[in-house]
Design a protein around this motif. Structure first.
Motif, PDB file in Angstrom:
ATOM      1  N   MET A 245       0.831  -1.201   0.000  1.00  0.00           N
ATOM      2  CA  MET A 245       0.000   0.000   0.000  1.00  0.00           C
ATOM      3  C   MET A 245       0.864   1.249   0.000  1.00  0.00           C
ATOM      4  SD  MET A 245      -2.631   1.378   2.916  1.00  0.00           S
ATOM      5  CE  MET A 245      -1.276   1.820   3.993  1.00  0.00           C
ATOM      6  N   GLN A 246       0.454   2.237  -0.806  1.00  0.00           N
ATOM      7  CA  GLN A 246       1.133   3.525  -0.835  1.00  0.00           C
ATOM      8  C   GLN A 246       0.088   4.633  -0.833  1.00  0.00           C
ATOM      9  OE1 GLN A 246       3.600   3.547  -4.327  1.00  0.00           O
ATOM     10  NE2 GLN A 246       4.979   1.954  -3.583  1.00  0.00           N
ATOM     11  N   GLN A 247       0.405   5.719  -0.147  1.00  0.00           N
ATOM     12  CA  GLN A 247      -0.447   6.905  -0.181  1.00  0.00           C
ATOM     13  C   GLN A 247       0.088   7.841  -1.250  1.00  0.00           C
ATOM     14  OE1 GLN A 247      -0.802   8.960   3.550  1.00  0.00           O
ATOM     15  NE2 GLN A 247      -2.446  10.298   2.839  1.00  0.00           N
ATOM     16  N   ARG A 248      -0.775   8.229  -2.174  1.00  0.00           N
ATOM     17  CA  ARG A 248      -0.345   9.047  -3.295  1.00  0.00           C
ATOM     18  C   ARG A 248      -1.349  10.181  -3.558  1.00  0.00           C
ATOM     19  NH1 ARG A 248       3.884   7.346  -2.456  1.00  0.00           N
ATOM     20  NH2 ARG A 248       5.183   5.922  -3.679  1.00  0.00           N
ATOM     21  N   ILE A 249      -0.848  11.260  -4.112  1.00  0.00           N
ATOM     22  CA  ILE A 249      -1.699  12.334  -4.625  1.00  0.00           C
ATOM     23  C   ILE A 249      -1.790  12.118  -6.132  1.00  0.00           C
ATOM     24  CG2 ILE A 249      -2.021  14.801  -4.919  1.00  0.00           C
ATOM     25  CD1 ILE A 249      -2.247  13.820  -2.017  1.00  0.00           C
ATOM     26  N   LEU A 250      -3.001  11.829  -6.606  1.00  0.00           N
ATOM     27  CA  LEU A 250      -3.214  11.561  -8.023  1.00  0.00           C
ATOM     28  C   LEU A 250      -4.056  12.674  -8.635  1.00  0.00           C
ATOM     29  CD1 LEU A 250      -4.004   7.718  -7.947  1.00  0.00           C
ATOM     30  CD2 LEU A 250      -1.779   8.855  -8.169  1.00  0.00           C
ATOM     31  N   LYS A 251      -3.741  13.013  -9.883  1.00  0.00           N
ATOM     32  CA  LYS A 251      -4.467  14.082 -10.575  1.00  0.00           C
ATOM     33  C   LYS A 251      -5.562  13.495 -11.456  1.00  0.00           C
ATOM     34  CE  LYS A 251      -2.402  17.774 -11.926  1.00  0.00           C
ATOM     35  NZ  LYS A 251      -1.554  18.780 -12.641  1.00  0.00           N
ATOM     36  N   ILE A 252      -6.725  14.090 -11.399  1.00  0.00           N
ATOM     37  CA  ILE A 252      -7.854  13.639 -12.213  1.00  0.00           C
ATOM     38  C   ILE A 252      -7.644  14.054 -13.666  1.00  0.00           C
ATOM     39  CG2 ILE A 252     -10.347  13.795 -12.596  1.00  0.00           C
ATOM     40  CD1 ILE A 252     -10.622  14.429  -9.590  1.00  0.00           C
ATOM     41  N   VAL A 253      -7.636  13.084 -14.557  1.00  0.00           N
ATOM     42  CA  VAL A 253      -7.522  13.335 -15.982  1.00  0.00           C
ATOM     43  C   VAL A 253      -8.905  13.439 -16.603  1.00  0.00           C
ATOM     44  CG1 VAL A 253      -6.651  12.431 -18.181  1.00  0.00           C
ATOM     45  CG2 VAL A 253      -5.329  12.100 -16.076  1.00  0.00           C
ATOM     46  N   GLU A 254      -9.834  12.642 -16.084  1.00  0.00           N
ATOM     47  CA  GLU A 254     -11.196  12.594 -16.631  1.00  0.00           C
ATOM     48  C   GLU A 254     -12.151  12.124 -15.542  1.00  0.00           C
ATOM     49  OE1 GLU A 254     -13.024  10.440 -20.534  1.00  0.00           O
ATOM     50  OE2 GLU A 254     -12.389   9.084 -18.928  1.00  0.00           O
ATOM     51  N   ASN A 255     -13.345  12.689 -15.526  1.00  0.00           N
ATOM     52  CA  ASN A 255     -14.429  12.213 -14.663  1.00  0.00           C
ATOM     53  C   ASN A 255     -15.705  12.271 -15.485  1.00  0.00           C
ATOM     54  OD1 ASN A 255     -15.678  11.203 -12.404  1.00  0.00           O
ATOM     55  ND2 ASN A 255     -15.820  13.177 -11.346  1.00  0.00           N
ATOM     56  N   LYS A 256     -15.962  11.206 -16.218  1.00  0.00           N
ATOM     57  CA  LYS A 256     -16.987  11.204 -17.254  1.00  0.00           C
ATOM     58  C   LYS A 256     -18.200  10.351 -16.880  1.00  0.00           C
ATOM     59  CE  LYS A 256     -17.627  10.080 -22.184  1.00  0.00           C
ATOM     60  NZ  LYS A 256     -16.948   9.548 -23.393  1.00  0.00           N
ATOM     61  N   LYS A 257     -19.387  10.877 -17.114  1.00  0.00           N
ATOM     62  CA  LYS A 257     -20.626  10.148 -16.882  1.00  0.00           C
ATOM     63  C   LYS A 257     -20.858   9.156 -18.020  1.00  0.00           C
ATOM     64  CE  LYS A 257     -25.462  10.997 -15.659  1.00  0.00           C
ATOM     65  NZ  LYS A 257     -26.491  12.055 -15.455  1.00  0.00           N
ATOM     66  N   LEU A 258     -21.043   7.847 -17.658  1.00  0.00           N
ATOM     67  CA  LEU A 258     -21.250   6.818 -18.661  1.00  0.00           C
ATOM     68  C   LEU A 258     -22.721   6.454 -18.828  1.00  0.00           C
ATOM     69  CD1 LEU A 258     -18.325   4.342 -17.845  1.00  0.00           C
ATOM     70  CD2 LEU A 258     -18.347   6.241 -19.478  1.00  0.00           C
ATOM     71  N   SER A 259     -23.487   6.511 -17.742  1.00  0.00           N
ATOM     72  CA  SER A 259     -24.927   6.259 -17.787  1.00  0.00           C
ATOM     73  C   SER A 259     -25.563   7.050 -16.653  1.00  0.00           C
ATOM     74  CB  SER A 259     -25.233   4.752 -17.668  1.00  0.00           C
ATOM     75  OG  SER A 259     -24.843   4.263 -16.412  1.00  0.00           O
ATOM     76  N   ASP A 260     -26.801   6.742 -16.300  1.00  0.00           N
ATOM     77  CA  ASP A 260     -27.533   7.556 -15.335  1.00  0.00           C
ATOM     78  C   ASP A 260     -26.739   7.853 -14.062  1.00  0.00           C
ATOM     79  OD1 ASP A 260     -29.672   7.832 -16.960  1.00  0.00           O
ATOM     80  OD2 ASP A 260     -30.884   6.264 -16.039  1.00  0.00           O
ATOM     81  N   ASP A 261     -26.131   6.845 -13.454  1.00  0.00           N
ATOM     82  CA  ASP A 261     -25.413   7.057 -12.201  1.00  0.00           C
ATOM     83  C   ASP A 261     -24.042   6.381 -12.190  1.00  0.00           C
ATOM     84  OD1 ASP A 261     -26.381   4.522 -12.214  1.00  0.00           O
ATOM     85  OD2 ASP A 261     -27.472   4.641 -10.316  1.00  0.00           O
ATOM     86  N   ILE A 262     -23.510   6.085 -13.371  1.00  0.00           N
ATOM     87  CA  ILE A 262     -22.210   5.439 -13.510  1.00  0.00           C
ATOM     88  C   ILE A 262     -21.197   6.436 -14.096  1.00  0.00           C
ATOM     89  CG2 ILE A 262     -20.899   3.599 -14.631  1.00  0.00           C
ATOM     90  CD1 ILE A 262     -22.768   2.474 -12.597  1.00  0.00           C
ATOM     91  N   TYR A 263     -20.031   6.530 -13.456  1.00  0.00           N
ATOM     92  CA  TYR A 263     -18.988   7.456 -13.900  1.00  0.00           C
ATOM     93  C   TYR A 263     -17.666   6.709 -14.080  1.00  0.00           C
ATOM     94  CZ  TYR A 263     -21.890  11.520 -12.788  1.00  0.00           C
ATOM     95  OH  TYR A 263     -22.886  12.460 -12.761  1.00  0.00           O
ATOM     96  N   ARG A 264     -16.861   7.206 -15.013  1.00  0.00           N
ATOM     97  CA  ARG A 264     -15.498   6.727 -15.197  1.00  0.00           C
ATOM     98  C   ARG A 264     -14.524   7.844 -14.838  1.00  0.00           C
ATOM     99  NH1 ARG A 264     -14.318   5.175 -21.050  1.00  0.00           N
ATOM    100  NH2 ARG A 264     -14.247   7.439 -21.322  1.00  0.00           N
ATOM    101  N   MET A 265     -13.573   7.530 -13.958  1.00  0.00           N
ATOM    102  CA  MET A 265     -12.558   8.508 -13.571  1.00  0.00           C
ATOM    103  C   MET A 265     -11.170   7.947 -13.884  1.00  0.00           C
ATOM    104  SD  MET A 265     -11.747  10.248  -9.831  1.00  0.00           S
ATOM    105  CE  MET A 265     -13.126  11.405  -9.874  1.00  0.00           C
ATOM    106  N   ARG A 266     -10.373   8.748 -14.565  1.00  0.00           N
ATOM    107  CA  ARG A 266      -8.979   8.397 -14.835  1.00  0.00           C
ATOM    108  C   ARG A 266      -8.081   9.250 -13.946  1.00  0.00           C
ATOM    109  NH1 ARG A 266      -8.890  10.208 -20.480  1.00  0.00           N
ATOM    110  NH2 ARG A 266      -6.631   9.902 -20.328  1.00  0.00           N
ATOM    111  N   LEU A 267      -7.127   8.592 -13.282  1.00  0.00           N
ATOM    112  CA  LEU A 267      -6.251   9.257 -12.330  1.00  0.00           C
ATOM    113  C   LEU A 267      -4.798   9.036 -12.728  1.00  0.00           C
ATOM    114  CD1 LEU A 267      -8.100   8.073  -9.113  1.00  0.00           C
ATOM    115  CD2 LEU A 267      -7.982  10.437  -9.918  1.00  0.00           C
ATOM    116  N   ALA A 268      -4.026  10.095 -12.762  1.00  0.00           N
ATOM    117  CA  ALA A 268      -2.627  10.013 -13.191  1.00  0.00           C
ATOM    118  C   ALA A 268      -1.695  10.257 -12.020  1.00  0.00           C
ATOM    119  CB  ALA A 268      -2.358  11.029 -14.295  1.00  0.00           C
ATOM    120  N   GLY A 269      -0.573   9.547 -12.033  1.00  0.00           N
ATOM    121  CA  GLY A 269       0.439   9.695 -10.987  1.00  0.00           C
ATOM    122  C   GLY A 269       1.170   8.385 -10.777  1.00  0.00           C
TER     123      GLY A 269
END
Length: 243
Positions: free
Chosen positions: A1-25
């Motif tokens: 386990m590692q604690q990291r600060i990750l930057k959001i590249v994308e936070n996209k809605k895929l359907s009514d209540d489903i989201y895709r988030m891409r995190l870089a770092g």
């Protein structure tokens, strides 16, 4: 386990209540498909554990469903913002037992971790079968992505609006496979367990306090003793599960 600060590249809605988030770092702590991350959100005491859907060298993808205030808050974050994340949690799936024709069975938000698993199995030359379950056609996501990987793809919907009407346990007997991997709510896992005859690995969804085994809040009984779903799991061998 590692604690990291990750930057959001994308936070996209895929359907009514489903989201895709891409995190870089730095995501080097992720070593196996089926592991999860634990996200700290402003204004909330407990982190939110979410399975990893995909992984690149310096980027990971999660797919999450708005289930309450925490995930609703997560959906409001925008590209460019940063998140405090615990990375590389859980044991993940082992690929060594898969055989030549593994079957991957997922329902709802149990589907995302199977995507990275499918990619890894295909890279080893395995003929991957995929069985995905949704409540209705409008809830479907990542079907096209799985179709590009799967040797065979089967979809079920509870209301029959797409694919086979019913739940994911229904088609299992008719799909030839060497091994089974699955993730989803406990009721679904029980039905998959009953419908399958061979060996497999089952990934459990569970409420977690710390996410790394300190609080003992997600312990469960197995044939080999008590195990923490966040630490010794979330993946359990079929043969050790006690319902």
């Amino acid at each position: 386990m590692q604690q990291r600060i990750l930057k959001i590249v994308e936070n996209k809605k895929l359907s009514d209540d489903i989201y895709r988030m891409r995190l870089a770092g730095d995501v080097s702590a992720v070593t196996a498909p089926g592991q999860f991350i634990n996200i700290k959100l402003k204004g909330f005491f407990l982190r939110r554990p979410i399975s990893i859907c995909d992984l690149e060298e310096d980027e990971l993808t999660i797919i999450y469903k708005i289930m309450g205030r925490g995930t609703a808050k997560l959906s409001e974050y925008e590209a460019g913002e940063e998140l405090d994340v615990l990375v590389g949690l859980g044991n993940g799936y082992s690929l060594s037992e898969s055989g030549e024709e593994p079957l991957l069975v997922g329902g709802g938000v149990g589907i995302p971790p199977l995507y990275l698993l499918a990619k890894r199995l295909v890279s080893e030359g395995k003929k991957v079968k995929v069985l995905l379950g949704f409540n209705k056609a409008e809830d479907m996501f990542y079907v096209e992505e799985f179709s590009k990987l799967a040797d065979e793809l089967v979809i079920t919907t509870a209301d029959g609006s797409y694919g086979i009407k019913g739940f994911v346990d229904k088609p299992i007997a008719g799909i030839k496979h060497s091994y089974i991997y699955t993730c989803g709510p406990e009721a679904m896992l029980k039905s998959v367990y009953a419908a399958s005859s061979g060996s497999g690995q089952f990934s459990f969804e569970e409420r977690m306090g710390c996410g790394f085994g300190a609080c003992m809040g997600c312990s469960c009984k197995t044939l080999t003793g008590n195990k923490r779903i966040c630490k010794e799991g979330p993946v359990m061998r079929k043969e050790e599960i006690l319902w």
